[in-house]
Structures are given as structure tokens and as C-alpha cells.
Design a protein around this motif. Sequence first.
Motif, PDB file in Angstrom:
ATOM      1  N   LEU A  57      13.712   8.604  54.432  1.00 34.91           N
ATOM      2  CA  LEU A  57      14.591   8.562  53.847  1.00 34.91           C
ATOM      3  C   LEU A  57      15.924   7.666  53.819  1.00 34.91           C
ATOM      4  O   LEU A  57      16.235   7.526  52.492  1.00 34.91           O
ATOM      5  N   LEU A  58      15.809   6.829  54.890  1.00 40.42           N
ATOM      6  CA  LEU A  58      17.148   5.741  54.528  1.00 40.42           C
ATOM      7  C   LEU A  58      16.459   4.421  53.909  1.00 40.42           C
ATOM      8  O   LEU A  58      17.329   3.871  53.591  1.00 40.42           O
ATOM      9  N   ASP A  59      14.173   4.632  54.263  1.00 39.75           N
ATOM     10  CA  ASP A  59      14.110   3.483  53.672  1.00 39.75           C
ATOM     11  C   ASP A  59      14.641   4.055  51.590  1.00 39.75           C
ATOM     12  O   ASP A  59      14.831   2.968  50.754  1.00 39.75           O
ATOM     13  N   ALA A  60      14.806   5.138  51.266  1.00 40.96           N
ATOM     14  CA  ALA A  60      14.369   5.587  50.798  1.00 40.96           C
ATOM     15  C   ALA A  60      16.097   5.276  49.574  1.00 40.96           C
ATOM     16  O   ALA A  60      15.825   4.691  48.198  1.00 40.96           O
ATOM     17  N   SER A  61      16.630   5.595  49.912  1.00 45.49           N
ATOM     18  CA  SER A  61      18.145   5.615  49.961  1.00 45.49           C
ATOM     19  C   SER A  61      18.286   4.239  49.342  1.00 45.49           C
ATOM     20  O   SER A  61      18.981   3.830  49.096  1.00 45.49           O
ATOM     21  N   ALA A  62      18.167   3.329  50.653  1.00 49.25           N
ATOM     22  CA  ALA A  62      18.717   1.818  50.136  1.00 49.25           C
ATOM     23  C   ALA A  62      17.835   1.053  49.074  1.00 49.25           C
ATOM     24  O   ALA A  62      18.681   0.097  48.341  1.00 49.25           O
ATOM     25  N   THR A  63      16.832   1.768  48.638  1.00 52.90           N
ATOM     26  CA  THR A  63      16.260   1.181  47.307  1.00 52.90           C
ATOM     27  C   THR A  63      16.803   1.827  46.264  1.00 52.90           C
ATOM     28  O   THR A  63      17.008   1.307  45.157  1.00 52.90           O
ATOM     29  N   MET A  64      17.850   3.059  46.655  1.00 55.36           N
ATOM     30  CA  MET A  64      17.663   3.920  45.408  1.00 55.36           C
ATOM     31  C   MET A  64      19.277   4.144  45.513  1.00 55.36           C
ATOM     32  O   MET A  64      19.396   5.422  45.508  1.00 55.36           O
ATOM     33  N   TRP A  65      20.110   3.314  45.969  1.00 53.64           N
ATOM     34  CA  TRP A  65      20.968   3.865  46.494  1.00 53.64           C
ATOM     35  C   TRP A  65      22.176   4.106  45.474  1.00 53.64           C
ATOM     36  O   TRP A  65      23.225   4.887  46.310  1.00 53.64           O
ATOM     37  N   ARG A  66      22.035   4.105  44.731  1.00 57.01           N
ATOM     38  CA  ARG A  66      22.676   4.889  43.059  1.00 57.01           C
ATOM     39  C   ARG A  66      22.641   6.437  42.938  1.00 57.01           C
ATOM     40  O   ARG A  66      23.767   6.936  42.306  1.00 57.01           O
ATOM     41  N   TYR A  67      21.635   6.885  43.745  1.00 53.91           N
ATOM     42  CA  TYR A  67      21.769   8.424  43.618  1.00 53.91           C
ATOM     43  C   TYR A  67      21.954   9.138  44.685  1.00 53.91           C
ATOM     44  O   TYR A  67      22.440   8.548  45.959  1.00 53.91           O
ATOM     45  N   SER A  68      22.381  10.283  44.833  1.00 57.62           N
ATOM     46  CA  SER A  68      23.067  10.940  46.251  1.00 57.62           C
ATOM     47  C   SER A  68      21.462  11.018  47.013  1.00 57.62           C
ATOM     48  O   SER A  68      20.463  10.905  46.806  1.00 57.62           O
ATOM     49  N   GLY A  69      22.141  11.311  47.848  1.00 58.55           N
ATOM     50  CA  GLY A  69      21.025  11.700  49.904  1.00 58.55           C
ATOM     51  C   GLY A  69      20.222  12.428  48.991  1.00 58.55           C
ATOM     52  O   GLY A  69      19.199  12.610  49.257  1.00 58.55           O
ATOM     53  N   GLY A  70      20.658  13.868  48.508  1.00 62.52           N
ATOM     54  CA  GLY A  70      19.519  15.283  48.130  1.00 62.52           C
ATOM     55  C   GLY A  70      19.120  14.699  46.859  1.00 62.52           C
ATOM     56  O   GLY A  70      17.804  14.672  46.692  1.00 62.52           O
ATOM     57  N   ASN A  71      18.688  13.697  46.171  1.00 65.21           N
ATOM     58  CA  ASN A  71      18.230  13.675  44.713  1.00 65.21           C
ATOM     59  C   ASN A  71      17.078  12.558  45.038  1.00 65.21           C
ATOM     60  O   ASN A  71      16.250  12.676  44.606  1.00 65.21           O
ATOM     61  N   VAL A  72      17.775  11.525  46.189  1.00 64.50           N
ATOM     62  CA  VAL A  72      16.860  10.328  46.352  1.00 64.50           C
ATOM     63  C   VAL A  72      15.595  11.625  47.855  1.00 64.50           C
ATOM     64  O   VAL A  72      14.615  11.432  46.930  1.00 64.50           O
ATOM     65  N   ALA A  73      16.070  12.316  48.257  1.00 61.81           N
ATOM     66  CA  ALA A  73      14.995  13.226  48.871  1.00 61.81           C
ATOM     67  C   ALA A  73      13.505  13.785  48.013  1.00 61.81           C
ATOM     68  O   ALA A  73      12.669  13.722  48.123  1.00 61.81           O
ATOM     69  N   LEU A  74      15.290  14.389  46.547  1.00 59.83           N
ATOM     70  CA  LEU A  74      14.146  14.922  46.253  1.00 59.83           C
ATOM     71  C   LEU A  74      12.568  13.901  44.694  1.00 59.83           C
ATOM     72  O   LEU A  74      12.067  14.206  44.999  1.00 59.83           O
ATOM     73  N   LEU A  75      13.130  13.235  44.624  1.00 57.98           N
ATOM     74  CA  LEU A  75      12.760  12.268  44.004  1.00 57.98           C
ATOM     75  C   LEU A  75      11.577  11.376  44.722  1.00 57.98           C
ATOM     76  O   LEU A  75      10.411  11.352  44.828  1.00 57.98           O
ATOM     77  N   MET A  76      11.794  11.414  46.174  1.00 60.24           N
ATOM     78  CA  MET A  76      10.553  10.721  47.576  1.00 60.24           C
ATOM     79  C   MET A  76       9.508  11.954  47.795  1.00 60.24           C
ATOM     80  O   MET A  76       8.024  11.728  47.291  1.00 60.24           O
ATOM     81  N   MET A  77      10.041  13.048  47.590  1.00 57.90           N
ATOM     82  CA  MET A  77       9.334  14.219  47.975  1.00 57.90           C
ATOM     83  C   MET A  77       8.026  14.730  46.439  1.00 57.90           C
ATOM     84  O   MET A  77       7.072  14.922  46.792  1.00 57.90           O
ATOM     85  N   GLN A  78       9.034  14.800  45.511  1.00 68.40           N
ATOM     86  CA  GLN A  78       8.350  15.102  44.094  1.00 68.40           C
ATOM     87  C   GLN A  78       6.975  14.113  44.326  1.00 68.40           C
ATOM     88  O   GLN A  78       5.401  13.946  43.720  1.00 68.40           O
ATOM     89  N   MET A  79       7.434  12.766  44.545  1.00 69.85           N
ATOM     90  CA  MET A  79       5.817  11.674  43.996  1.00 69.85           C
ATOM     91  C   MET A  79       5.380  11.162  45.232  1.00 69.85           C
ATOM     92  O   MET A  79       4.071  11.350  44.608  1.00 69.85           O
ATOM     93  N   ALA A  80       5.590  11.833  46.234  1.00 75.40           N
ATOM     94  CA  ALA A  80       4.319  11.667  47.640  1.00 75.40           C
ATOM     95  C   ALA A  80       3.676  12.545  47.258  1.00 75.40           C
ATOM     96  O   ALA A  80       2.130  12.478  47.626  1.00 75.40           O
ATOM     97  N   GLN A  81       3.423  14.087  46.475  1.00 74.05           N
ATOM     98  CA  GLN A  81       2.892  14.892  45.917  1.00 74.05           C
ATOM     99  C   GLN A  81       1.742  14.614  44.886  1.00 74.05           C
ATOM    100  O   GLN A  81       0.775  15.231  44.677  1.00 74.05           O
ATOM    101  N   ARG A  82       2.108  13.579  44.439  1.00 74.70           N
ATOM    102  CA  ARG A  82       1.578  12.426  42.780  1.00 74.70           C
ATOM    103  C   ARG A  82       0.266  11.288  43.035  1.00 74.70           C
ATOM    104  O   ARG A  82       0.097  11.724  42.547  1.00 74.70           O
TER     105      ARG A  82
END
Length: 396
Positions: A57-82
Motif C-alpha cells: 500500500l505504501l509503495d502504491a501510495s508513493a506512485t499515486m500520491w495525489r490520490y487518497s490512501g483509500g482510493n489508491v488501495a481500491l485501484l491497487m485491489m481492482q488492478m490485481a484482480q485483472r
Amino acid sequence: METTSEPTPRWLTAVQTNGGAPPATHPSPEQRVTELTDGLYTLLADAVDHPQQWHRLLDASATMWRYSGGNVALLMMQMAQRSPVKPTLVAGYKEWERHGRYVLKGEHALYVIAPRTARITPDDQEGKAAGTRDLEPAEPGDGEHRSRIVGWRGQAVFDVSQTEGEPLLVPVAGRADVPFQTDSCTQLWESLAGVARNARYNIVVSEKQAGLADGYIDHGRRLISVGSWLGAEDRVATLAHELAHASLHVPGDAIGALYGSSTEHRGLAEIEAESVAYVVLRAHGIDRGEQSVGYLAGWADAVLEAEADSILRCTRDRKPTSRVDIAKSVLGRVTFVAKTILETTNPSGVGGRLGPIRPVISRESARVQYLPSVLSVRSAENAHSNNSCAPPAFGR
């Protein structure tokens, strides 16, 4: 046939074995938000059970830091499914078109939670003055046309890997074109010092040591001390860590007080501060994984300790806080402070949001071109920070 006791993650869509996928339906905005929220809570529960998920989650937040932590987590989760591709740059369908890129046929949207806003009317302003309405401003506006949050919705976006068209430069956080140099550390130090100065803190590099800490913060004296024995990179990391304490762990921290994140739970406070430092430095191309492991390894234990203490301190007026609520709060606090700092230190890249991106001159390929990031730090003299800071003392 071998069976497994492992439950199916709630955020995955179940497939009917007797006739394919369930009927295609379009959930209402309320249902969409509920589904996204359920998925986020499942992911955070997994992060407590499996602490390595916190690092992701922290690694993804460093890449997408302009987004909230919750939305970064949601994006990471949905991409991982695909696919194994990680999200790096997302935008809406029309926004991609405006930048000369088009969503590939057959791609399904990712969803983030976005506010639904309404313009503040004169009647609203009068109601607020009379104390009869509780308005939540969404954006500053121009003084006359302001808006407030009236609800939440699921907003469809697509990652750059789901598009084709105009080639783009997409810097990736944590990767640098050249090894990180001492003068780059000096530039980053000056930018972080600018954040501290705007928060009215003085910085000293001193031989004094608080316990075994590499640095400490004295809120009463408005002082941040960093060990003179540290190398350039460690000094920068320590300063970022103490700046996080200055923003988060203060008397009157109403959110942290719900689970005792400061003086009552030193471990959780240290994890919050180190997580901020980790995100800030990784966004600038510095991987502090090995150095941060001592702090971040205790992530799950600190959350569980805070949950247990919350139950023990439960009263009629104070309800217990669950581990998932604590994890959600910590993620939100960490990513908000990291974003505030990064808006001043200005790392290379776009932080996950599509902006004025320069197209690549060569058009040999119409697919996106991923290029590593290059450190680009704005001078501290021109930096501006929205940090508001105040009291207790913590050491790194």
C-alpha cells in the motif's frame, strides 16, 4: 476433490457454475460506494493479517500520491484482480481522449470513491451562520461560487495500461535514471527544511541524542533535531520522519485520540511517522525498505494493541474502535501528510493524476512508454506548505 477453508475475497465477483456470470446489472451509486467500501475494508483487514500488504500500500501510495490512501488501495485491489500490472496513472474516459489516448476495446473501468458536490447557495450560508446546517466545503472556490459535499459516488477511471494512442512519458516512483546523488539529497533536505520553516519549526543538526534515536522533535521549543553523525540519505529520512510527527502527533489530535495514536500508543505513532517518511522518500526515488523494516514490521501488532486498548477504554460515551477502522484511519492520515509534503518537495512524475504530459518525440510505438523517474526538486525558497503543526515530543 480437495477443499479449502480459505474464504473467497468479498471484493471478487462470484461466477455461477450453472450458467456463466451473473446477469449484467448496473449498481446504483449507493450500491457502488457500498461495494467499494466493503472491498476496501477487506483489503485493510488483510493488511493487518499480512503486514507485507502494508508495504504494498505504501509503495502504491508513493506512485499515486495525489490520490487518497483509500482510493489508491481500491485501484491497487481492482488492478490485481485483472493483471500483474500495477496502476500508475489513471483518468476518466473523456480525459484520456483529450490527451490523445483511447481506452482499449473490452477494458472494464476501475472505480474510485469521489464526492458528489452541490453549490452553496445564499440560503445555505444563512443556515450555517444560524447554526442550523453543517456544510462541508469541497473546494475553496472564488469566494462567491463555493461547493459542499452532499454525498459520495463511484467514479469510473482507466489506468494508462488500458489505453492506447499518443505515447506518454510515465515516470515511475522509486526508480531513478541515475543513482541518487549526495547533491540530490541536499536539494531534498532543503525542500523538507522549507516545509519545517513554513510550519514555524527550527532545524538543528546536533550531536545530542534522545535515547538511541537519530532525531527528535520538541514541540514546546518548536525544534527538530537531526543527528550530525548520519549520512546524507539518513538525515533526509530522519527529517521527513520528524515532520510527520509534527503534523500528526499533537495535543488535540481528535482522530488519533480515538485509538491513542500518540502518547498512549508510541508504536503506532512511530509507524505512522515512518510510513510518511517511506512514501515521501520513495516518491523521490529512494527505497528505504531495509532501513524502515524495523519500524514497519510492528505494523500489525501496533494496530491490534490499539484495538485491544480501545475495547478496554470503552465507556458509554466512547465506543471501541475496530482494527479495520484503525488501519483505515492510519492509511488516510499517512497519505494525507505525505501528499502535503510532496506538494512542496515536488518529486518527478504526476502522482497518478493525468496532467499536461509531454508526448514522446519518437512515434515508433503507439503504446505507453514507461520511463524511470528523475528527481526534480523545487527550491525551498519558492515552496509553500499547508502543514499545521503543534506539540508532544517523539524521536525517530
